[in-house]
Design a protein around this motif. Structure first.
Motif, short mmCIF file in Angstrom:
data_model
loop_
_atom_site.label_atom_id
_atom_site.label_comp_id
_atom_site.label_asym_id
_atom_site.label_seq_id
_atom_site.Cartn_x
_atom_site.Cartn_y
_atom_site.Cartn_z
N ASN A 182 0.80 -1.21 0.00
CA ASN A 182 0.00 0.00 0.00
C ASN A 182 0.85 1.28 0.00
OD1 ASN A 182 -2.83 0.81 0.12
ND2 ASN A 182 -2.19 1.91 1.96
N PHE A 183 1.99 1.25 0.65
CA PHE A 183 2.84 2.44 0.78
C PHE A 183 3.34 2.91 -0.60
CE2 PHE A 183 7.15 3.80 2.99
CZ PHE A 183 6.96 5.11 2.60
N SER A 232 0.30 4.02 -2.90
CA SER A 232 -0.65 5.13 -2.70
C SER A 232 -0.20 6.25 -1.78
CB SER A 232 -1.96 4.55 -2.13
OG SER A 232 -1.75 4.04 -0.84
N SER A 233 1.00 6.18 -1.25
CA SER A 233 1.38 7.22 -0.28
C SER A 233 2.64 7.99 -0.71
CB SER A 233 1.60 6.59 1.10
OG SER A 233 0.45 5.97 1.58
N GLY A 283 6.24 2.33 7.36
CA GLY A 283 5.99 0.89 7.43
C GLY A 283 6.36 0.30 8.77
N VAL A 309 6.33 8.53 7.32
CA VAL A 309 5.00 8.10 6.87
C VAL A 309 4.51 6.97 7.76
CG1 VAL A 309 3.63 7.39 4.89
CG2 VAL A 309 5.81 8.53 4.51
N GLY A 336 1.32 4.76 8.00
CA GLY A 336 0.08 4.47 7.30
C GLY A 336 -0.36 3.04 7.49
N MET A 337 -1.49 2.74 6.90
CA MET A 337 -2.02 1.38 6.97
C MET A 337 -2.91 1.14 5.76
SD MET A 337 -4.11 2.46 10.34
CE MET A 337 -2.63 3.33 10.86
N ALA A 338 -2.92 -0.10 5.28
CA ALA A 338 -3.70 -0.40 4.08
C ALA A 338 -5.19 -0.20 4.32
CB ALA A 338 -3.41 -1.84 3.64
N VAL A 370 -3.43 7.58 6.77
CA VAL A 370 -2.00 7.79 6.52
C VAL A 370 -1.60 9.13 7.13
CG1 VAL A 370 -0.17 8.01 4.79
CG2 VAL A 370 -2.09 6.47 4.35
N LYS A 417 4.42 -7.30 8.11
CA LYS A 417 3.77 -7.69 9.35
C LYS A 417 3.52 -9.19 9.37
CE LYS A 417 3.22 -3.19 9.01
NZ LYS A 417 3.51 -2.43 7.77
O1 DBH Z 1 2.82 -0.15 6.65
C1 DBH Z 1 1.90 0.21 5.91
O2 DBH Z 1 0.93 -0.51 5.64
C2 DBH Z 1 1.97 1.59 5.30
C3 DBH Z 1 3.04 2.43 5.59
C4 DBH Z 1 3.10 3.69 5.02
C5 DBH Z 1 0.96 2.03 4.45
O3 DBH Z 1 -0.10 1.22 4.16
C6 DBH Z 1 1.02 3.31 3.88
C7 DBH Z 1 2.11 4.14 4.17
O4 DBH Z 1 0.03 3.71 3.05
#
Ligand code: DBH
Ligand code: AMP
Length: 548
Positions: free
Chosen positions: A244-245, A248-249, A316, A338, A340-342, A346, A448
């Motif tokens: 995902n990172f 999309s980020s 991440g 950053v 974030g998470m899927a 974010v 993970k």
């Molecule tokens: O770790 C992630 O899942 C992650 C890290 C940074 C993510 O999904 C994202 C940015 O969009």
């Protein structure tokens, strides 16, 4: 076209309460754009700009769109129908981007697998998503995915179609796909599910994350502003593109949305990436902490010109302040953290944030309407500045996983908050600092791993009486996995247990890094404490012994 014998499939849905949805539209977050819609517009607006560079390929926006339409028409000619789900397992090759764009164009739904995934994971995705097709590479990093395709079809016969990038053997080669463009559907409903992303999985197997066109496009369009991505940018995909990172980020989708150039690095190491940065004048890249440190170190010794790099993003997994300093010193460009998470939310440090904010925090949410709640173990908000469980809702955070009522009951509150599993605090200026997590997974350099999933596989071994898998701090990976094993009558060798886990058809990164045999899990543990406490006790005892 209706086939009465076709099995009923679970519909793909992602729905926000109507008042929220109306607000997200009124605020201009959800604009009714779709993937095929914006890709067509970019191809028409600047057909000759380079969109994707990888291997020997340099596609312009017009060529990328033409490839997407060729493959899309070919897949429909093969008998796939809009709404069908397709597991895609490709590496950092241009065909990955073309395939995903093609699936969007045909209203087929990609389900993203990582190249490291093996039969157990891919079969799980195919079953959960009720997929009818699988797309893979002939070979990637030395592994022949056609073997996996054969096993997958044996295990999940509903996967009737296999498409291969490269030599297809008995399967259909992606290069050979073609069909009638006039048969292609119109653009999808922007509120419909565009794809299924994969969660890291804190309990058991990965969950499937349904993301809509509207919500996902908002997340990378807004990320572009925050990360300084415009038409002149060159974005390097160094991490696996299905993550995902880097997706999309702002990722390659953000870059394509901006009309920028995407460069695919076949590997994440400086040896492969640095020459590409120099050749393509890369301006932005996303890395996980161990890689960022490797790059920072290598940058001082390389002959390659890295002067085009403006922003290095790290996320991440937690980047500790000392590591952040080393990254800035080594790479000499702007660092952006950053978090974030899927599933959605974010957070970014901003490019003009004070130095200490960039070093010490994981940034703040993309959207003014990202809601962040930090609560104690009982669900009560913690006082300002205190550490607690992070819950979130917002215009691009999901309200439910696909086809997983048990996970939904665990991971979402009744009023729609997503329980991230992360422990955070919020600074007075509103930046989040990740302090740890509440769930038992191992964050191995951004990958993970669910402790429970690996314990299950270990317990299936005839000479394992019990097993507990925990994370151990690791200088390079951040965390590594350690399995505490109570052997049966015959104690297996560690290498044998590692081979066993690998042999269960799992991604290599899930094989325990370390195996420690113990006679018992401690008397206080037996039947009296949760697995979670047990894992914590084992970890603490092990670390104390190591320290001694
Ligand atoms: O770790 C992630 O899942 C992650 C890290 C940074 C993510 O999904 C994202 C940015 O969009
Ligand atoms: P997933 O839900 O599988 O996409 O994984 C997302 C998780 O990765 C988050 O909930 C965090 O636990 C972790 N993570 C991502 N970025 C960071 C970061 N910058 N610092 C600490 N943890 C992070």
């Amino acid at each position: 076209m209706s086939d009465t014998s076709a099995p009923q499939r679970l519909p793909l849905r992602q729905v926000w309460p109507e008042t929220q949805a109306a607000h997200y539209r009124a605020a201009g977050y959800w604009r009714g754009e779709t993937f095929p819609g914006f890709l067509r517009v970019r191809a028409a607006a600047h057909p000759d700009a380079i969109a994707v560079v990888g291997g020997a390929v340099r596609w312009t926006y017009a060529q990328l769109w033409a490839e997407a339409e060729r493959i899309a028409a070919g897949l429909l000619a093969q008998g796939l129908a809009p709404g069908d789900r397709v597991v895609v397992q490709l590496g950092n090759v241009p065909e990955f981007i073309a395939m995903v764009c093609a699936l969007f164009r045909a209203q087929l739904v990609p389900v993203y697998a990582l190249p490291a995934h093996r039969l157990t994971e891919v079969a799980h995705f195919a079953r959960k998503a009720e997929a009818s097709a699988y797309v893979c590479a002939e070979k990637y990093e030395g592994f022949d995915y056609r073997t996996l395709a054969r096993e997958l079809q044996r295990e999940v016969p509903a996967v009737r179609h296999v498409y291969v990038v490269g030599d297809g053997a008995e399967f259909v080669s992606v290069a050979a796909l073609d069909g009638d463009r006039a048969a292609l559907p119109g653009d999808p409903d922007p509120q419909s599910v565009a794809f299924l992303q994969i969660s890291g999985g804190s309990t058991g197997l990965s969950k499937l994350i349904p993301r809509t066109h509207d919500d996902y496009i908002y997340s990378f369009r807004a990320s572009n502003d925050i990360c300084g991505i415009d038409r002149d940018s060159v974005y390097l995909v160094a991490l696996p593109a299905a993550h995902n990172f880097p997706m999309s980020s702002p990722g390659f989708f953000g870059a394509l949305y901006a009309g920028a150039r995407v460069v695919l690095s076949p590997g994440p190491g400086p040896d492969v990436a640095f020459p590409l940065i120099a050749r393509e004048r890369v301006t932005c890249v996303g890395l996980v902490p161990p890689l960022a440190l490797l790059w920072a170190d290598a940058a001082g010794k390389t002959a390659h010109d890295l002067s085009s790099l403006r922003v290095v993003q790290v996320g991440g997994a937690k980047l500790v302040p000392e590591a952040a300093r080393r990254v800035i010193a080594g790479l000499g460009c702007t660092l952006q953290q950053v978090f974030g998470m899927a599933e959605g939310l974010v957070n970014y440090t901003r490019l003009d944030d004070p130095h200490e904010v960039v070093i010490q925090t994981q940034g703040r949410p993309i959207s003014p309407d990202d809601e962040v709640l930090i609560v104690d173990d009982h669900g009560a908000p913690v006082p300002e500045g205190g550490t607690g469980h992070l819950l979130t809702r917002g215009p691009y955070t999901i309200r439910a996983y696909h086809n997983d009522p048990a996970a939904n009951a665990r991971s979402f509150t009744d009023d729609g908050w997503y329980r991230t599993g992360d422990m955070v605090l919020r600074t007075a200026e509103g930046n989040l600092v990740v302090q740890g997590r509440a769930t038992d997974h191992i964050n191995r350099a951004g990958e993970k791993i669910s402790a429970e999933e690996i314990e299950d596989h270990l317990l299936a071994h005839p000479q394992v009486f019990d097993a507990a898998v925990v994370s151990i701090p690791d200088d390079f990976l951040g965390e590594r996995s350690c399995a505490f094993v109570i052997p049966g009558e015959v104690r297996p060798r560690p290498a044998e247990l590692k081979a066993w886990v690998r042999g269960r058809g799992l991604a290599g990164f899930k094989v325990p890094d370390q195996i420690v045999f113990v006679d018992a899990f401690g008397t206080t543990a037996v039947g009296k404490v949760s697995r979670r406490e047990l894992r914590a006790q084992l970890r603490a005892r092990f670390l104390a012994e190591q320290g001694a």
